[in-house]
Write an enzyme that holds these catalytic residues in place. Structure first.
Site, mmCIF file in Angstrom:
data_model
loop_
_atom_site.group_PDB
_atom_site.id
_atom_site.type_symbol
_atom_site.label_atom_id
_atom_site.label_comp_id
_atom_site.label_asym_id
_atom_site.label_seq_id
_atom_site.Cartn_x
_atom_site.Cartn_y
_atom_site.Cartn_z
ATOM 1 N N ASP A 90 -0.482 20.642 24.680
ATOM 2 C CA ASP A 90 0.106 20.429 23.353
ATOM 3 C C ASP A 90 1.340 21.289 23.177
ATOM 4 O O ASP A 90 2.328 20.862 22.604
ATOM 5 C CB ASP A 90 -0.929 20.735 22.261
ATOM 6 C CG ASP A 90 -1.499 22.152 22.348
ATOM 7 O OD1 ASP A 90 -1.500 22.740 23.452
ATOM 8 O OD2 ASP A 90 -1.968 22.676 21.321
ATOM 9 N N ARG A 104 1.484 29.490 22.307
ATOM 10 C CA ARG A 104 0.532 30.228 21.473
ATOM 11 C C ARG A 104 -0.851 30.270 22.136
ATOM 12 O O ARG A 104 -1.021 29.807 23.266
ATOM 13 C CB ARG A 104 0.453 29.601 20.085
ATOM 14 C CG ARG A 104 -0.186 28.228 20.079
ATOM 15 C CD ARG A 104 -0.232 27.663 18.660
ATOM 16 N NE ARG A 104 -0.767 26.324 18.635
ATOM 17 C CZ ARG A 104 -0.368 25.379 17.785
ATOM 18 N NH1 ARG A 104 0.594 25.637 16.916
ATOM 19 N NH2 ARG A 104 -0.922 24.198 17.802
ATOM 20 N N GLU A 115 -3.287 28.609 22.670
ATOM 21 C CA GLU A 115 -3.819 27.251 22.740
ATOM 22 C C GLU A 115 -3.458 26.693 24.121
ATOM 23 O O GLU A 115 -4.217 26.846 25.054
ATOM 24 C CB GLU A 115 -3.250 26.393 21.603
ATOM 25 C CG GLU A 115 -4.065 25.148 21.365
ATOM 26 C CD GLU A 115 -4.109 24.713 19.900
ATOM 27 O OE1 GLU A 115 -4.723 23.687 19.643
ATOM 28 O OE2 GLU A 115 -3.542 25.388 19.014
ATOM 29 N N ASP A 138 -2.017 14.136 22.029
ATOM 30 C CA ASP A 138 -0.623 14.412 22.352
ATOM 31 C C ASP A 138 -0.270 13.712 23.668
ATOM 32 O O ASP A 138 0.818 13.145 23.821
ATOM 33 C CB ASP A 138 -0.403 15.924 22.500
ATOM 34 C CG ASP A 138 -0.988 16.734 21.335
ATOM 35 O OD1 ASP A 138 -2.139 16.469 20.949
ATOM 36 O OD2 ASP A 138 -0.296 17.621 20.829
ATOM 37 N N GLU A 170 6.348 21.000 16.457
ATOM 38 C CA GLU A 170 5.040 20.501 16.003
ATOM 39 C C GLU A 170 5.165 19.801 14.652
ATOM 40 O O GLU A 170 4.537 18.777 14.407
ATOM 41 C CB GLU A 170 4.072 21.681 15.879
ATOM 42 C CG GLU A 170 2.667 21.285 15.487
ATOM 43 C CD GLU A 170 1.670 22.394 15.754
ATOM 44 O OE1 GLU A 170 2.091 23.564 15.835
ATOM 45 O OE2 GLU A 170 0.478 22.085 15.904
ATOM 46 N N HIS A 194 6.426 21.180 21.089
ATOM 47 C CA HIS A 194 5.236 20.345 20.908
ATOM 48 C C HIS A 194 5.684 18.899 21.084
ATOM 49 O O HIS A 194 6.161 18.281 20.156
ATOM 50 C CB HIS A 194 4.729 20.572 19.484
ATOM 51 C CG HIS A 194 3.263 20.763 19.367
ATOM 52 N ND1 HIS A 194 2.653 21.977 19.585
ATOM 53 C CD2 HIS A 194 2.270 19.910 19.038
ATOM 54 C CE1 HIS A 194 1.352 21.856 19.381
ATOM 55 N NE2 HIS A 194 1.090 20.603 19.056
#
Ligand code: BGC
Length: 840
Positions: A421, A425, A427, A434, A687, A708
Site C-alpha cells: 500500500d 509508515r 504498514e 490497492d 493516499e 500510495h
C-alpha cells in the site's frame, strides 16, 4: 517427500539466538497504541544480527555453487567479497533483501549463486548474515513467531577430491555481532563501524565469539525464487537537489518556530556539518531506497539520518506540523522509526555507509552528528523488484506528465517483493484492494508477470481453510480475510495478467485456488465477500453490501472467461449461470421495478460498478450513463469515489462513449482530483487527494501516506483510451492489438472553465508481442502515427470535414473506408509496420 526442494531435506535449518534479546522491538502498533514518542525514540542496540559461517578448504576447484535461504533477510559474503551474480552484460549485480517476503508459515524461497569466482585453493570462509527482515522484524506483527531467525544452505563443490556438498548442519558456526547492531524494516538500522564488518568477518577473522549453532526443523516449503529479485534500480539514483543546514530554531509566532538556516547549497553532494547543526536534504522526488554517503570525522561520532516525505510548512500544530517550519515532517510514519545511526571509526580517508537490511520511503533526509563531520558522495539509490519498464507516455500537458511520473514512481517504490500500500509508515503490507486497483496500470508500465506469479503463490499460501483470500497478502496475524474488492484480487490479478501477457500458465497455476475462493462465495449464499472497507476513502458513501454483490458478479465474469481459456467449459457455464443469479440478486436489492438503480444507490460508484459489470439491462444503460454524467457535472466536474470507484471511473466513461468527460476529470485541478495533489507538491500519488494542502496543511495523520499508488490506476485508462493501446480476450497479450486512440475532442461547451485541450499524446508500450507506438497530434488538423508489431485493428477517429485523408502520404477517401460500429471511426486492418495518418 520433503518440502525442502533445495536440498531434499539433507540440510538442517540452523539458528543462533541473540544472547540479549531486545524486547522493545516486538511491540506492534496494531495492538498497542504506539505513536510519536515511539517514532522519535532511538534505535536500541540489539547486540548485532545473526552470523553464520562455514570454513573449508578446496584444491583444484572446477565448479562451486551455493543454494541458500533464510527466515529473515540474508546476505552472503565469501573471503572478503559480497556474493552477487553476473547480469546479461557480464557485470556483477546483487540481489537485495533476500529472500523477500512470502507467507513463511508455508514457504520460503531460495537463491542460487555461482561461487567459483569467490573461492580459492586452500582455506575459504563463507559467511551468511541474517537480519530480522519480514520474518521477525516489527513488520511481521508477530505472525511467524517471536524471536527466531534461521538459515538453510548447501554449498556444492567440484574439486580434485570430487564432488562434495556442504549442507548447513552442526559444523557451521554462529555468532551474534558485527557492525550492524540492529536492523528492522520499519525502524531502520544502527551501525557501529568500530565493530567487525561483514567483509572483515568473511575473511575468516575470529573477531566475534564464534559458537556452536542449534539445528532445528521447519515444516515449510523451500522452493526456488520466482519473479524479479529486489535490486538497486539502475539509472534512478537520486542526488541532493538542495542542502539546507540549520542550527536551532527561531520564532515565527508558531508552536514550533522555524529552523534557523545557516547555509544552503544546490546541486552539490558534499557538505560540512558542525556539532549542533542539522542538514535537510531534498532529493526532489519521493522514492524508496537507501541514503548513502562517505563521511569523515572523529572516531565515535554518531551520525543520525532520519527520513521524511514532506517538510513542515509553518511550525503550526493547527496545520498538522510536527516540528519547526523547514524541518522534516515525519509524524505520518506513525510508530516506524525510519532512521539510521552510523558510528564513525574515524578513518582519515573517509568511510562509506549504506543500510542494506532495511529500506525507507522518503524525499527528504535530515542528518545530524554528535561532532563536526564532512560528507561527500551523498546519494540515494532506488531499490525495488527489478521489473523491466515497458510503458512511456508524454502529453502536451506538463502537469499530466508530472502525474504520469508520479504514478511510475509510486509503482517503483511499492513493488518491492510484494505489492504494498505504501513504503514508509508502520504498514508496508500487501493490501489486496490497492493491488487489484493498480495492477492493470502496472502491467503497462512494466513487465510484472513474474512479480505476480510470485505474489499469487503467496496468495495460495495465505488462503485460509475456507478458501478465503486475506485482505493483505502475505497474510499477517492482525488483518482479516474476505473483504470485498480486496480479497477478490485473488481472481482479478490473474485475469489481468493473463489478458495483458497472454500468460495461460498463471491461470492454470492458480485455478484450483480460485475455485476454492468461488466455492466460499457460493457457500456463503449471497453474503460474501464481506463489506470490510466499502468504497474506501470515498467522498460520497456507497452501500458497502452493494460493492460485495458487484464484486461477486465480477469474479463470476472473470472465472467464466478463465475457465474457457483452459478448456473447462462446464465450469465456464457454471460461472455464467452464477453470474446471472448474482445479477438478479443485485437487481432485487439495489434496483427498482424498472431495473434502474434505487435512488439511494445512485452514487458515482454505484453507477460505475453497475455499468462496468453489466448489472443493468442493456436498455437501462444509456440512462444510467447520462445520470452518472450529470452527477459528475453537477459535482463541478469532480469525482466523489474512493478506491473502488476511482480505479474504474474514466474507463467506464470511455467505454460508454463519454471519454471527453474523462478528460475533464483528468484535468480537474480542484479537490478531489489527480492534478490537485500535484498543485500541492506531489511527486508520487498520495493516499488522500488532500494529504497536504497549501491552504490548510497536513491531513489526518492516522492515515496520511504520500506514496500510495491506488489512485494511480487512472493510467490504465490513459493507455487504453488516450493512447488507445488495447488487447482483447480473444487475442490476449496484444497478439492482435486494438488501437483506439481517443484524442481530446471536447467542444468549448464541454470544457470546464480554466481547462485547455490536450493537443498531443505520445505513447509506446513494449508488449510481449512487440513494441506498439501510438502518437496523436491535433495542433494542426489531426495526425496519427502508429507502429504495430503484428496484425492490428485500428479504429481511426474521423475528425475532419474533408473528403480525404492520407496514409503514409497516399490519399484515401473517407467514403471508401469501413465505418466502425460507433460511426465515428474508420475500422482499418493494419499489417505489421509504421503508419502516419493525416486528416486536414
Ligand atoms: C491501507 C490501505 C488499505 C486499507 C484497507 C490502509 O491502512 O494503507 O491502502 O487498502 O488500509 O482499507
Amino acid at each position: 517427500m520433503s518440502k525442502d526442494y533445495m536440498t531434499g531435506g539433507q540440510a538442517a535449518w540452523i539458528t543462533y539466538q541473540n544472547p540479549t534479546p531486545v524486547d522493545a522491538e516486538k511491540k506492534n502498533p496494531w495492538e498497542n497504541a504506539l505513536g510519536r514518542a515511539d517514532q522519535f525514540a532511538p534505535i536500541d542496540d540489539a547486540g548485532g544480527i545473526a552470523l553464520f559461517r562455514k570454513q573449508f578448504s578446496v584444491q583444484g576447484l572446477k565448479a562451486a555453487r551455493i543454494d541458500a535461504t533464510a527466515l529473515g533477510v540474508f546476505d552472503i559474503w565469501v573471503n572478503g567479497n559480497r556474493v552477487g551474480r553476473l547480469d546479461d552484460n557480464g557485470n556483477t549485480v546483487y540481489d537485495e533483501m533476500k529472500p523477500g517476503w512470502t507467507d513463511y508459515r508455508e514457504r520460503v524461497l531460495y537463491y542460487s549463486y555461482d561461487l567459483l569466482p569467490y573461492l580459492t585453493d586452500g582455506e575459504n570462509t563463507v559467511l551468511v548474515a541474517v537480519a530480522p527482515g519480514w520474518y521477525n522484524g516489527r513488520i511481521a506483527l508477530n505472525t511467524y513467531g517471536e524471536t527466531h531467525i534461521a538459515m538453510l544452505a548447501a554449498i556444492h563443490l567440484v574439486d580434485n577430491a570430487g564432488q562434495t556438498v556442504l549442507y548447513t548442519d552442526d559444523t557451521w558456526q554462529g555468532a551474534w555481532g558485527s557492525a550492524i547492531r540492529a536492523s528492522d524494516i520499519w525502524d531502520g538500522e544502527l551501525y557501529d563501524a568500530n565493530l567487525p564488518t561483514l567483509k572483515g568477518l568473511s575473511k575468516g577473522c575470529n573477531c566475534v565469539a564464534w559458537d556452536k549453532i542449534a539445528t532445528e526443523s521447519h515444516d515449510i516449503f523451500v522452493t526456488p525464487h520466482i519473479g524479479p529479485t529486489i535490486m538497486v534500480r539502475e539509472g534512478l539514483t537520486r542526488k541532493p537537489e538542495t542542502i539546507v543546514i540549520y542550527n536551532g530554531t527561531e520564532d515565527n509566532g508558531s508552536d514550533y518556530g522555524k529552523i534557523h538556516v545557516v547555509r544552503e547549497s544546490a546541486g552539490e553532494d558534499s557538505f560540512k556539518l558542525a556539532k549542533g547543526e542539522s542538514a535537510v536534504i531534498d532529493l526532489g522526488q519521493n522514492m524508496v531506497g537507501w541514503p548513502t554517503f562517505t563521511v569523515k570525522g572523529a572516531k565515535g561520532t554518531t551520525v543520525q539520518i532520519r527520513v521524511g516525505e514532506m517538510l513542515n510548512d509553518s511550525g503550526l500544530e493547527s496545520r498538522g506540523n510536527d516540528n519547526p517550519e523547514g524541518s522534516i515532517y515525519t509524524i505520518n510514519y506513525r510508530s516506524a522509526k525510519a532512521k539510521a545511526y552510523y558510528i564513525l571509526n574515524g578513518n582519515e580517508n573517509g568511510e562509506s555507509y549504506c543500510p542494506t537490511f532495511t529500506f525507507f520511503g522518503f524525499r527528504y533526509l535530515e542528518i545530524t552528528a554528535t561532532e563536526d563531520v564532512e560528507f561527500t558522495n551523498v546519494a540515494c539509490p532506488v531499490i525495488g523488484s527489478a521489473t523491466r519498464e515497458t510503458g512511456k507516455m508524454e502529453t502536451s500537458h506538463p502537469v499530466v506528465n508530472q502525474l504520469i511520473s508520479n504514478i511510475i514512481w509510486g509503482q517503483r517504490g511499492n513493488y518491492l517483493s510484494v505489492p504494498t500500500d505504501c513504503p514508509q509508515r508502520d504498514e508496508r503490507l500487501g493490501w489486496t484492494g490497492d493491488t487489484q486497483a493498480f495492477c492493470g496500470t502496472a502491467a503497462y508500465n512494466a513487465m510484472v508477470d513474474g512479480f505476480f506469479h510470485k505474489w499469487l503463490q503467496d496468495a495460495r499460501d495465505s488462503q485460509n481453510e475456507q478458501g478465503v483470500y486475506p485482505d493483505v497478502i502475505p497474510t499477517v496475524r492482525v488483518v482479516g480475510f474476505g473483504g470485498a474488492a480486496w480479497s477478490d484480487a485473488g481472481i482479478i490479478v490473474p485475469y489481468t495478467m493473463w489478458k495483458m501477457y497472454g500468460d495461460v500458465t498463471i491461470i492454470r497455476e492458480h485455478y484450483a485456488s480460485m475455485e476454492r475462493y468461488m466455492d466460499w462465495l457460493e457457500r456463503s449464499g449471497m453474503n460474501a465477500p464481506n463489506p470490510h472497507y466499502g468504497d474506501w476513502l470515498a467522498y460520497e458513501p456507497t452501500d458497502a453490501r452493494l460493492i460485495c454483490v458487484a464484486y461477486y458478479a465480477l469474479d463470476c465474469l472473470y472465472m467464466e472467461t478463465m475457465s474457457r481459456v483452459i478448456g473447462k467449459d462446464d465450469r465456464a457455464e457454471h460461472y455464467r449461470a452464477t453470474y446471472a443469479a448474482v445479477r438478479n440478486h443485485f437487481r432485487s436489492l439495489y434496483c427498482n421495478e424498472q431495473g434502474e438503480l434505487n435512488p439511494e444507490n445512485r452514487t458515482q460508484c454505484g453507477y460505475l460498478l453497475a455499468l462496468r459489470i453489466g448489472l443493468l439491462d442493456e436498455d437501462k444503460r444509456p440512462a444510467a450513463v447520462a445520470a452518472l454524467k450529470q452527477k459528475i457535472i453537477d459535482n463541478g466536474y469532480k469525482l466523489s469515489t474512493g478506491f473502488v470507484g476511482t480505479c474504474i471511473l474514466n474507463e467506464v466513461l470511455a467505454e460508454f462513449g463519454e471519454n471527453n468527460l474523462a478528460y475533464s476529470l483528468l484535468l480537474q485541478t480542484e479537490n478531489p482530483s489527480w492534478l490537485y495533489s500535484i498543485y500541492q507538491g506531489a511527486t508520487t500519488i498520495w493516499e488522500r487527494w488532500n494529504s497536504y494542502t497549501k491552504a490548510t496543511g497536513f491531513g489526518n495523520v492516522a492515515m496520511n501516506s504520500f506514496n500510495h499508488y491506488a489512485y494511480g490506476a487512472i493510467q490504465e485508462w490513459m493507455y487504453r483510451h488516450i493512447a488507445g493501446i488495447e488487447t482483447t480476450e480473444e487475442a490476449p497479450g496484444f497478439a492482435h492489438p486494438i488501437l483506439q486512440p481517443k484524442p481530446d475532442t471536447r467542444t468549448p461547451e464541454e470544457i470546464p472553465e480554466g481547462q485547455e485541450l490536450i493537443k498531443w499524446a505520445k505513447t509506446s508500450f513494449d508488449s510481449v508481442n512487440g513494441l506498439i507506438v501510438s502518437n496523436w497530434d491535433t495542433t494542426n488538423g489531426f495526425t496519427y502515427e502508429c507502429t504495430v508489431p503484428v496484425a492490428t485493428t485500428l479504429y481511426l477517429p474521423m475528425l475532419s470535414d474533408a473528403e480525404t485523408y492520407t496514409v503514409n502520404g497516399v490519399e484515401k477517401k473517407f467514403s471508401d473506408g469501413k465505418v466502425c460500429y460507433c460511426g465515428k471511426c474508420l475500422e482499418i486492418e493494419l499489417e505489421p509496420g509504421s503508419y502516419t495518418f493525416v486528416q486536414k
